[in-house]
Write a protein that holds these residues in place. Structure first.
Motif, PDB file in Angstrom:
ATOM      1  N   UNK A 859       0.819  -1.212   0.000  1.00 42.87           N
ATOM      2  CA  UNK A 859       0.000   0.000   0.000  1.00 42.87           C
ATOM      3  C   UNK A 859       0.850   1.257   0.000  1.00 42.87           C
ATOM      4  N   UNK A 860       2.106   1.105   0.520  1.00 43.42           N
ATOM      5  CA  UNK A 860       3.025   2.242   0.556  1.00 43.42           C
ATOM      6  C   UNK A 860       3.792   2.403  -0.745  1.00 43.42           C
ATOM      7  N   UNK A 861       3.532   1.511  -1.713  1.00 43.20           N
ATOM      8  CA  UNK A 861       4.192   1.608  -3.001  1.00 43.20           C
ATOM      9  C   UNK A 861       5.536   0.911  -3.077  1.00 43.20           C
ATOM     10  N   UNK A 862       5.935   0.210  -1.988  1.00 40.47           N
ATOM     11  CA  UNK A 862       7.224  -0.496  -1.977  1.00 40.47           C
ATOM     12  C   UNK A 862       6.970  -1.949  -2.389  1.00 40.47           C
ATOM     13  N   UNK A 863       6.687  -2.130  -3.665  1.00 43.20           N
ATOM     14  CA  UNK A 863       6.144  -3.410  -4.112  1.00 43.20           C
ATOM     15  C   UNK A 863       7.161  -4.541  -4.101  1.00 43.20           C
ATOM     16  N   UNK A 864       8.416  -4.258  -4.422  1.00 41.79           N
ATOM     17  CA  UNK A 864       9.428  -5.325  -4.428  1.00 41.79           C
ATOM     18  C   UNK A 864       9.662  -5.853  -3.018  1.00 41.79           C
ATOM     19  N   UNK A 865       9.828  -4.927  -2.070  1.00 44.40           N
ATOM     20  CA  UNK A 865      10.027  -5.341  -0.678  1.00 44.40           C
ATOM     21  C   UNK A 865       8.784  -6.048  -0.160  1.00 44.40           C
ATOM     22  N   UNK A 866       7.615  -5.533  -0.547  1.00 46.30           N
ATOM     23  CA  UNK A 866       6.352  -6.158  -0.129  1.00 46.30           C
ATOM     24  C   UNK A 866       6.265  -7.588  -0.635  1.00 46.30           C
ATOM     25  N   UNK A 867       6.683  -7.798  -1.900  1.00 47.73           N
ATOM     26  CA  UNK A 867       6.586  -9.129  -2.493  1.00 47.73           C
ATOM     27  C   UNK A 867       7.396 -10.147  -1.705  1.00 47.73           C
ATOM     28  N   UNK A 868       8.586  -9.761  -1.275  1.00 46.93           N
ATOM     29  CA  UNK A 868       9.420 -10.689  -0.507  1.00 46.93           C
ATOM     30  C   UNK A 868       8.755 -11.045   0.819  1.00 46.93           C
ATOM     31  N   UNK A 869       8.205 -10.038   1.497  1.00 49.24           N
ATOM     32  CA  UNK A 869       7.521 -10.301   2.768  1.00 49.24           C
ATOM     33  C   UNK A 869       6.320 -11.229   2.568  1.00 49.24           C
ATOM     34  N   UNK A 870       5.542 -10.934   1.553  1.00 43.86           N
ATOM     35  CA  UNK A 870       4.342 -11.739   1.307  1.00 43.86           C
ATOM     36  C   UNK A 870       4.700 -13.167   0.929  1.00 43.86           C
ATOM     37  N   UNK A 871       5.802 -13.326   0.207  1.00 39.82           N
ATOM     38  CA  UNK A 871       6.236 -14.690  -0.135  1.00 39.82           C
ATOM     39  C   UNK A 871       6.694 -15.444   1.111  1.00 39.82           C
ATOM     40  N   UNK A 872       7.345 -14.736   2.026  1.00 35.39           N
ATOM     41  CA  UNK A 872       7.726 -15.382   3.292  1.00 35.39           C
ATOM     42  C   UNK A 872       6.476 -15.835   4.041  1.00 35.39           C
ATOM     43  N   UNK A 873       5.471 -14.973   4.089  1.00 35.02           N
ATOM     44  CA  UNK A 873       4.226 -15.328   4.771  1.00 35.02           C
ATOM     45  C   UNK A 873       3.552 -16.512   4.075  1.00 35.02           C
ATOM     46  N   UNK A 874       3.599 -16.516   2.738  1.00 31.94           N
ATOM     47  CA  UNK A 874       2.991 -17.609   1.966  1.00 31.94           C
ATOM     48  C   UNK A 874       3.687 -18.933   2.264  1.00 31.94           C
TER      49      UNK A 874
END
Length: 928
Positions: A859-874
């Protein structure tokens, strides 16, 4: 977004570490390379990621898959198991891990996976298929058939399951049934190469070889690079005499899978069919060598003796020299008891146990003529686990030295070796009650310590050290008693003094390691025990402590190795076996755990604890009828202990023995006296079994005996709820809580009803009033905030959550912070980040918290960093539909539309309900 609804009811323990942008980029590149088939590039990229961040779970999971593809099975298993231990989502890990177990022959571990209840359909199917293959490899085809048939109704559209079962039917001659399954599979996926291979096999079974060959060629046309298809075609070609074409295929397979055993066998077969027997034999010999297991070489040492002054050497403490001299001397002279004693003692001190035994065997008639030598002989036999030899000597020893203290001591040592500690202690108390002999004091100290009578043991240990202050062994024994009593500082002073004088004394080294272990200084304890085992790798105390150290460090294989060594040294010692049971249970290796329990029961046949543990393992193995028999035995032990009977009833329910559980609970009630708990448990049992008339009777009996009180109100509420009389249930729960405001279970019952949509407004009003009267009732405030949160009444939830943050030592504070982060996500992203960062400091392992952080970054526009976090959660929780939405949204923002759609498709996201479902549908439609 997957929200943490309540700290009271949701708990996750999952390991993730924050990744730098370079880690996220490298993983992303590795995943892309892997997807495009560039496995080697992916491996190199992942290696770099894991060097920088060894805990990056998505990378570990992908690395495991690559290692599995490359044939590094053991390394792949390590990666997969570490992901699971760190909390990785079983639905992502179990299927490739089961495949790795299949390749490594660890079939029991696959069978254990079948008992898991909460798996996604695809994961369950993969495990079923692999378990069936494992059964086939163990030549248990009937079990494989039964397994496949059991799951066929649930997976009737699975081509792999249909073809696997059809294959087994063909092997069993059930050709018509196989044909039906294959027809069904063909309707679903007509061009599946595996299905075509099985159809070819069916045609071969009916001697329709031309049709079979056509099918083999069709499969090859569809999958020309599939080694299984190539092998099947090559085998069919060879069988029909097309050797040149078959050989060409074998060469192609060799290029793809060099060293493949099946391919070597096929090649040898073709060579043999073409009468090239010599080359065929070479391959078969090579295979034989490759598959044979190399046994460890047994090294024996030859003792070369030469004559040097035996008696003088013995007096001077040079036992090596003494043993050589005395052996030479006694080879030419008749043995006397005194010289035999010197020789045996010397041989034992320098480690020549076998030679000492040979001397004893040769001169048993002389040994029993001297009580000291006889005692030495007996102790040797006990040490090397040949108690029967000592017992054979005892009649002659008792005849030569009747009613002597030495004989009583020997008898007590034999009893101790048998594990009959009470009998040994009783014998010492009867025959040597007033004895001040050091050996007696030592035995009493050991026996009392084992009985956990430490105060009495301490008295005898102190007497020993007073008699012989310079005896290091007695000092160590005193320290061991102090350690068992928790007096670590006193013990440490003694051990340190001993080690100054005797730095290699085993007992002192182990004692020091035990103190370090008790003080949680694992590094020092590890170093100490390593040193101890370098000195004596067969010391039971050292092996046990090594096992415990490895267990707490999750190094289970090493723990098992040490504990197995310990139990081999003394098969009547229950300690290593008890620890092994715990280790095997942690690893879900229930068969080995059961084996250890059976051996423990052989040592202590009347142990109710072991009996219950055995039942627990049998339940885990699905052997519930056997478990019921064990629980019946436990019942016989506990007919006068109501709390034990309640515990037993839980196990009986797990073993599907409702009759036994009822019997245990009714017996508990009969002997309960004024204890209300058995009455409550019996009534609750009837409610859970939906036997409402009996539940009514039990509840009425409860009320008649104990009157109105919080517990009777609660059980009446549970009964009313079972009858779907929700208003009445809510009233009873409320009365229970009003009767005792500290009775939080009553409040939880009301909250659970509110969660399910019953009396939510009433619960909200009750909690609101309660928090106004009792502003410090944080439990009630937390429940109230969670109800508002469930209703998405964030404005009402917000002040309560913020008030909870001011509470020092608040339980599960991170869930409150997570919910606040979600609330602020819609109005103040910076503040939301602050809350979630605080939550992650408390619980960095929580998948839902990592998901929230990833979403806020997106939501903050930091999509690359967000993707890594979300993949860890996944990696940790692949089943969350909210997380699927967050992942797809982030991928779409990065312009990776196909991948975003794939997230929804692969996870069947829209089959589930979740708060952002409408937004997710809009996203999916926009991507198409």
């Amino acid at each position: 977004m997957k929200k943490a609804l309540s700290a009271l009811f949701i708990s996750t323990a999952l390991l993730v570490s924050g990744a730098q942008a370079t880690v996220a980029d490298s993983y992303d590149k590795a995943l892309l390379a892997f997807t495009e088939g560039e496995v080697q590039d992916a491996y190199i990229l992942l290696k770099n990621v894991l060097q920088e961040n060894p805990s990056h779970l998505p990378s570990k999971l992908l690395m495991g898959r690559i290692l599995l593809i490359d044939g590094y099975i053991r390394d792949a298993i390590i990666e997969f198991e570490e992901v699971l231990e760190a909390g990785g989502d079983e639905n992502l890990v179990l299927a490739p891990l089961a495949r790795a177990y299949l390749f490594s022959g660890k079939y029991d571990k696959i069978y254990d996976m079948l008992r898991k209840q909460k798996l996604e359909r695809d994961t369950k199917l993969a495990i079923v298929l692999l378990a069936g293959t494992a059964y086939v490899r163990e030549n248990e085809r009937d079990k494989a058939i039964a397994l496949y048939e059991k799951h066929l109704p649930a997976y009737s559209s699975s081509v792999p399951l249909l073809t696997s079962l059809a294959t087994l039917y063909i092997d069993n001659g059930r050709l018509n049934e196989a044909e039906q399954l294959l027809s069904q599979a063909k309707q679903i996926q007509a061009r599946d190469p595996d299905m075509l291979l099985v159809m070819a096999k069916l045609n071969e079974s009916r001697n329709e070889f031309d049709t079979a060959m056509t099918l083999y060629r069709q499969a090859y046309a569809i999958a020309p690079e599939n080694p299984s298809v190539m092998r099947a075609l090559a085998s069919a070609l060879a069988q029909r005499g097309h050797y040149a074409e078959a050989s060409d295929l074998v060469k192609e397979i060799e290029k793809q899978t060099p060293g493949d055993i099946q391919n070597k066998l096929l090649k040898a077969r073709i060579l043999a069919l073409t009468e090239n027997q010599l080359e065929a034999d070479k391959i078969l010999t090579e295979l034989s060598e490759q598959l044979s297991l190399l046994t460890d070489q047994q090294l024996s040492q030859k003792l070369e003796l030469s004559l040097i002054a035996g008696v003088v050497a013995y007096i001077n403490g040079n036992h090596d020299l003494a043993s050589t001299s005395l052996s030479r001397y006694l080879s030419d002279r008749d043995a006397t008891p005194e010289l035999l004693g010197m020789l045996i003692d010397s041989l034992l001190r320098v480690g020549y146990v076998k030679d000492a035994l040979n001397i004893l065997k040769k001169h048993e008639d002389v040994v029993v003529q001297n009580i000291q030598v006889a005692s030495l002989a007996c102790e040797l036999y006990l040490t090397i686990r040949r108690r029967f030899k000592c017992e054979q000597l005892m009649p002659a020893i008792e005849a030569n030295f009747p009613n002597t203290p030495e004989v009583a001591i020997l008898r007590s040592k034999i009893l101790l070796n048998k594990g009959e500690r009470d009998e040994a202690l009783s014998l010492l108390a009867d025959q040597l009650a007033d004895s001040e002999k050091k050996e007696v004091l030592q035995l009493k100290t050991i026996l009392l310590s084992q009985q956990e009578a430490f105060e009495d043991a301490l008295i005898y240990a102190k007497k020993l050290t007073q008699k012989e202050p310079d005896n290091a062994g007695y000092q160590v024994l005193l320290a061991e008693v102090l350690i068992r009593m928790g007096k670590l500082d006193e013990a440490s002073v003694i051990i340190d003094k001993v080690l100054e004088q005797h730095p290699t004394l085993m007992g002192a080294i182990v004692g020091k390691a035990r103190i370090d272990f008790a003080n949680n200084d694992i590094e020092k304890a590890n170093a100490g025990i390593k040193k101890a085992l370098e000195i004596d790798k067969k010391n039971v105390s050292a092996l046990l402590l090594a096992g415990q150290l490895n267990i707490i460090q999750n190094r289970f294989e090493q723990a098992i190795e040490h504990l197995v060594s310990a139990k081999a040294i003394n098969k009547n010692d229950v300690r290593p076996r008890e620890l092994l049971v715990s280790v095997y249970q942690q690893q879900k290796d229930y068969r080995n755990a059961l084996s250890e329990i059976n051996q423990l029961l052989a040592i202590k046949r009347l142990s109710a604890t072991y009996t219950l543990r055995k039942a627990e393992l049998l339940i885990e193995l699905g052997r519930k009828e056997e478990a019921q028999k064990q629980l019946d035995i436990a019942y016989a032990h506990w007919t006068t202990q109501p709390q034990r009977l309640i515990q037993l009833s839980k196990y009986q329910l797990s073993a599907e023995d409702k009759t036994g559980a009822k019997k245990s609970l009714t017996t508990a009630v009969d002997i309960a006296g004024d204890d209300i708990i058995p009455y409550l448990e019996l009534a609750r049992f009837y409610i859970q079994q939906n036997d409402l008339p009996l539940a009514e009777d039990a509840t009425q009996a409860l009320i008649e005996k104990f009157g109105d009180n919080p517990n009777t109100f609660l059980i009446r509420g549970e009964l009313s709820q079972a009858k779907k009389k929700f208003e009445q249930a809510f009233t009873f729960y409320k009365r229970a809580h009003e009767a005792n405001p500290q009775f939080t279970l009553a409040m939880i019952r009301m909250y659970e009803m509110a969660q399910n949509g019953h009396f939510r407004d009433e619960m909200t009003r009750y909690l609101s009033a309660l928090t106004e009267i009792q502003p410090d009732n944080y439990f009630a405030r937390h429940l109230l905030a969670d109800i508002y949160y469930l209703d998405r009444s964030f404005a009402k939830a917000l002040p309560h959550y913020e008030a909870l943050l001011t509470v020092e030592g608040l339980t599960n504070r991170h869930f409150v912070l997570n919910n606040l982060a979600n609330i602020y996500a819609e109005k103040d992203l910076q503040k939301a980040h602050t809350f979630i960062d605080q939550a992650l400091q408390i619980a960095p392992d929580s998948a839902s918290l990592i998901d929230t952080k990833g979403w806020l970054l997106a939501l903050s526009g930091k999509h690359k960093t967000a993707l890594d976090k979300l993949r860890q959660s996944y990696t940790l929780n692949a089943s969350s539909p909210s997380l699927h939405y967050h992942l797809a949204y982030t991928l779409a923002e990065l312009g990776r539309y196909d991948e975003a759609l794939k997230v929804f498709e692969e996870n069947k996201t829209f089959e589930k309900s979740f708060p952002e479902k409408e937004k997710a549908i809009l996203l999916r439609d926009s991507l198409r």
